[in-house]
Design a protein around this motif. Structure first.
Motif, PDB file in Angstrom:
ATOM      1  N   SER A 166     -17.479  11.937  23.981  1.00 62.58           N
ATOM      2  CA  SER A 166     -18.826  11.959  23.701  1.00 62.58           C
ATOM      3  C   SER A 166     -18.706  10.819  22.499  1.00 62.58           C
ATOM      4  O   SER A 166     -17.743  10.501  22.331  1.00 62.58           O
ATOM      5  N   PRO A 167     -19.655   8.877  21.986  1.00 64.28           N
ATOM      6  CA  PRO A 167     -19.509   8.588  21.136  1.00 64.28           C
ATOM      7  C   PRO A 167     -19.130   9.530  19.792  1.00 64.28           C
ATOM      8  O   PRO A 167     -18.893   8.573  18.568  1.00 64.28           O
ATOM      9  N   ARG A 168     -20.118  10.740  19.595  1.00 67.23           N
ATOM     10  CA  ARG A 168     -19.485  11.800  18.067  1.00 67.23           C
ATOM     11  C   ARG A 168     -18.336  11.905  18.003  1.00 67.23           C
ATOM     12  O   ARG A 168     -17.311  11.830  17.159  1.00 67.23           O
ATOM     13  N   PHE A 169     -17.287  12.029  19.552  1.00 65.35           N
ATOM     14  CA  PHE A 169     -15.827  12.114  18.893  1.00 65.35           C
ATOM     15  C   PHE A 169     -14.719  11.118  19.613  1.00 65.35           C
ATOM     16  O   PHE A 169     -13.628  11.288  20.076  1.00 65.35           O
ATOM     17  N   GLU A 170     -15.441  10.013  19.020  1.00 61.23           N
ATOM     18  CA  GLU A 170     -14.813   8.867  19.978  1.00 61.23           C
ATOM     19  C   GLU A 170     -13.116   8.470  19.509  1.00 61.23           C
ATOM     20  O   GLU A 170     -12.444   8.239  20.428  1.00 61.23           O
ATOM     21  N   SER A 171     -13.164   8.596  18.027  1.00 65.76           N
ATOM     22  CA  SER A 171     -11.863   8.718  17.701  1.00 65.76           C
ATOM     23  C   SER A 171     -10.426  10.012  18.132  1.00 65.76           C
ATOM     24  O   SER A 171      -9.623   9.677  18.399  1.00 65.76           O
ATOM     25  N   GLU A 172     -11.683  10.560  17.943  1.00 61.00           N
ATOM     26  CA  GLU A 172     -10.686  12.345  18.629  1.00 61.00           C
ATOM     27  C   GLU A 172     -10.476  11.996  19.471  1.00 61.00           C
ATOM     28  O   GLU A 172      -9.066  12.476  20.104  1.00 61.00           O
ATOM     29  N   VAL A 173     -11.306  11.375  20.540  1.00 61.08           N
ATOM     30  CA  VAL A 173     -10.653  11.490  22.259  1.00 61.08           C
ATOM     31  C   VAL A 173     -10.236  10.316  22.265  1.00 61.08           C
ATOM     32  O   VAL A 173      -8.599  10.293  23.014  1.00 61.08           O
ATOM     33  N   ASP A 174      -9.655   9.279  21.504  1.00 65.34           N
ATOM     34  CA  ASP A 174      -8.440   7.970  21.907  1.00 65.34           C
ATOM     35  C   ASP A 174      -7.507   8.666  21.410  1.00 65.34           C
ATOM     36  O   ASP A 174      -6.667   8.733  21.933  1.00 65.34           O
ATOM     37  N   ARG A 175      -7.421   9.753  20.070  1.00 64.42           N
ATOM     38  CA  ARG A 175      -5.796  10.330  19.893  1.00 64.42           C
ATOM     39  C   ARG A 175      -5.794  11.054  20.887  1.00 64.42           C
ATOM     40  O   ARG A 175      -4.445  11.574  21.520  1.00 64.42           O
ATOM     41  N   LEU A 176      -6.058  12.285  21.442  1.00 61.61           N
ATOM     42  CA  LEU A 176      -6.036  13.036  22.420  1.00 61.61           C
ATOM     43  C   LEU A 176      -5.329  12.129  23.989  1.00 61.61           C
ATOM     44  O   LEU A 176      -4.162  12.975  24.779  1.00 61.61           O
ATOM     45  N   VAL A 177      -5.956  10.974  24.159  1.00 62.47           N
ATOM     46  CA  VAL A 177      -5.304  10.819  25.499  1.00 62.47           C
ATOM     47  C   VAL A 177      -3.995   9.877  25.062  1.00 62.47           C
ATOM     48  O   VAL A 177      -3.117   9.675  25.789  1.00 62.47           O
ATOM     49  N   PHE A 211     -19.158   2.006  23.755  1.00 57.54           N
ATOM     50  CA  PHE A 211     -18.685   3.240  24.389  1.00 57.54           C
ATOM     51  C   PHE A 211     -18.812   3.283  25.612  1.00 57.54           C
ATOM     52  O   PHE A 211     -17.968   4.045  26.470  1.00 57.54           O
ATOM     53  N   ALA A 212     -19.778   2.995  26.188  1.00 54.31           N
ATOM     54  CA  ALA A 212     -20.394   2.928  28.049  1.00 54.31           C
ATOM     55  C   ALA A 212     -18.909   1.786  28.308  1.00 54.31           C
ATOM     56  O   ALA A 212     -19.008   2.236  29.637  1.00 54.31           O
ATOM     57  N   ALA A 213     -19.256   1.090  27.901  1.00 54.93           N
ATOM     58  CA  ALA A 213     -17.929  -0.050  28.227  1.00 54.93           C
ATOM     59  C   ALA A 213     -17.077   0.837  28.418  1.00 54.93           C
ATOM     60  O   ALA A 213     -15.918   1.166  29.834  1.00 54.93           O
ATOM     61  N   ARG A 214     -16.084   1.648  27.682  1.00 53.74           N
ATOM     62  CA  ARG A 214     -14.780   2.041  27.670  1.00 53.74           C
ATOM     63  C   ARG A 214     -15.135   3.198  28.593  1.00 53.74           C
ATOM     64  O   ARG A 214     -14.228   3.474  29.305  1.00 53.74           O
ATOM     65  N   LEU A 215     -15.607   3.784  28.935  1.00 53.57           N
ATOM     66  CA  LEU A 215     -15.712   5.120  30.163  1.00 53.57           C
ATOM     67  C   LEU A 215     -15.503   4.419  31.639  1.00 53.57           C
ATOM     68  O   LEU A 215     -15.019   4.722  31.980  1.00 53.57           O
ATOM     69  N   ARG A 216     -16.652   3.261  31.095  1.00 47.37           N
ATOM     70  CA  ARG A 216     -16.093   2.794  32.136  1.00 47.37           C
ATOM     71  C   ARG A 216     -14.959   2.546  32.788  1.00 47.37           C
ATOM     72  O   ARG A 216     -13.936   1.996  33.985  1.00 47.37           O
ATOM     73  N   LEU A 255     -20.748   4.268  35.248  1.00 49.25           N
ATOM     74  CA  LEU A 255     -19.409   4.003  35.830  1.00 49.25           C
ATOM     75  C   LEU A 255     -19.785   2.860  36.682  1.00 49.25           C
ATOM     76  O   LEU A 255     -18.815   2.516  37.121  1.00 49.25           O
ATOM     77  N   GLY A 256     -20.654   2.977  38.137  1.00 50.29           N
ATOM     78  CA  GLY A 256     -20.965   2.620  38.529  1.00 50.29           C
ATOM     79  C   GLY A 256     -20.050   3.234  39.798  1.00 50.29           C
ATOM     80  O   GLY A 256     -19.093   2.201  40.892  1.00 50.29           O
ATOM     81  N   ALA A 257     -19.443   4.539  39.545  1.00 47.34           N
ATOM     82  CA  ALA A 257     -19.177   5.420  40.835  1.00 47.34           C
ATOM     83  C   ALA A 257     -19.140   6.618  40.542  1.00 47.34           C
ATOM     84  O   ALA A 257     -19.876   7.035  39.294  1.00 47.34           O
ATOM     85  N   PRO A 258     -18.740   7.371  41.791  1.00 45.58           N
ATOM     86  CA  PRO A 258     -19.191   9.024  41.864  1.00 45.58           C
ATOM     87  C   PRO A 258     -18.564   9.589  41.028  1.00 45.58           C
ATOM     88  O   PRO A 258     -17.383   9.618  40.499  1.00 45.58           O
ATOM     89  N   ILE A 259     -19.561  10.707  39.894  1.00 47.74           N
ATOM     90  CA  ILE A 259     -18.866  11.764  38.908  1.00 47.74           C
ATOM     91  C   ILE A 259     -17.697  12.215  40.395  1.00 47.74           C
ATOM     92  O   ILE A 259     -18.749  12.609  41.091  1.00 47.74           O
TER      93      ILE A 259
END
Ligand SMILES: [Zn+2]
Length: 243
Positions: A13-24, A55-60, A123-127
């Protein structure tokens, strides 16, 4: 057949953007791009993923790089009043994060479809599938997932296909909790045991707050190292082909 290791990041979620980066960064040395991202369309109703936002662009981009994208609730938070055993279960296990525990079948179906079309448009793609917040599914939600032909879902103990009704894998998911010192200690102990699991499919699920605790990050790294010793890192969709 070699086993499979399935790694996932919860609460994307955009709420946890930096934490998600770190997890990656923590996961990638072990599993490359074989990472499942569990996307929350509007965390707690105050962190919407806005179409066209960075954030949406990063998800994609992650999706195009091969990360699997799962829908992970819609708001994540449980705004229902539960009674009886369900209420106790929800409070004890989730701190109120069991959004899909108390919904009616129609409500669950509506939220799944709304979340799915939002994420798929981004995403332009299925989940790849749907994973309920805190792995808590009320019986109505299980039926709603079948109504929606969701390819893959998982609980603490199994992965299954609501679309076909087939079980895809059994076995534990290693995960950590850090809300209190005692939960942190017990999840470190559980992870130390579970990383020796012999199950063919081993799942590792991490959460944004995990990165705030260096001991916990070390435990994640050890679980990933142990989990990939005799297994190959894979996406959940590999289960649809092998089972
Ligand atoms: Zn979650």
């Amino acid at each position: 057949m070699t086993g499979l290791l399935l790694a996932s990041i919860h609460d994307v979620s955009p709420r946890f953007e930096s934490e998600v980066d770190r997890l990656v960064e923590v996961l990638q040395p072990h599993v490359g791009d074989r990472i499942a991202m569990l996307v929350v369309p509007n965390h707690w109703g105050s962190a919407p993923i806005v179409p066209g936002s960075p954030f949406a662009a990063r998800l994609r981009r992650w999706s195009e790089a091969g990360f699997e994208m799962f829908l992970h609730g819609f708001y994540h938070r449980d705004d229902h009043r539960h009674t009886g055993a369900d209420g106790i279960r929800a409070r004890l296990m989730t701190n109120g994060e069991g959004e899909f525990l108390g919904l009616s079948r129609a409500q669950a179906r509506e939220r799944i479809e709304r979340g799915r079309s939002l994420v798929e448009d981004l995403l332009g793609a299925p989940i790849a599938g749907f994973i309920a917040p805190a792995w808590l599914y009320g019986p109505n939600t299980v039926e709603a997932l079948e109504d929606c032909d969701i390819p893959i879902a998982e609980s603490h103990w199994r992965v299954w296909s609501p679309a076909t009704g087939r079980d895809l894998a059994k076995g534990p998911v290693i995960t950590w909790a850090s809300r209190t010192p005692s939960r942190l200690a017990s999840s470190l102990a559980a992870a130390a045991l579970l990383r020796h699991s012999r199950s063919r499919v081993l799942r590792i699920g991490v959460h944004p707050p995990d990165v705030r605790h260096p001991r916990l990050v070390k435990s994640i790294q050890r679980a990933l190292a142990a989990g990939t010793k005799a297994r190959r890192a894979a996406g959940y969709s590999a289960l649809l082909k092998t089972s």
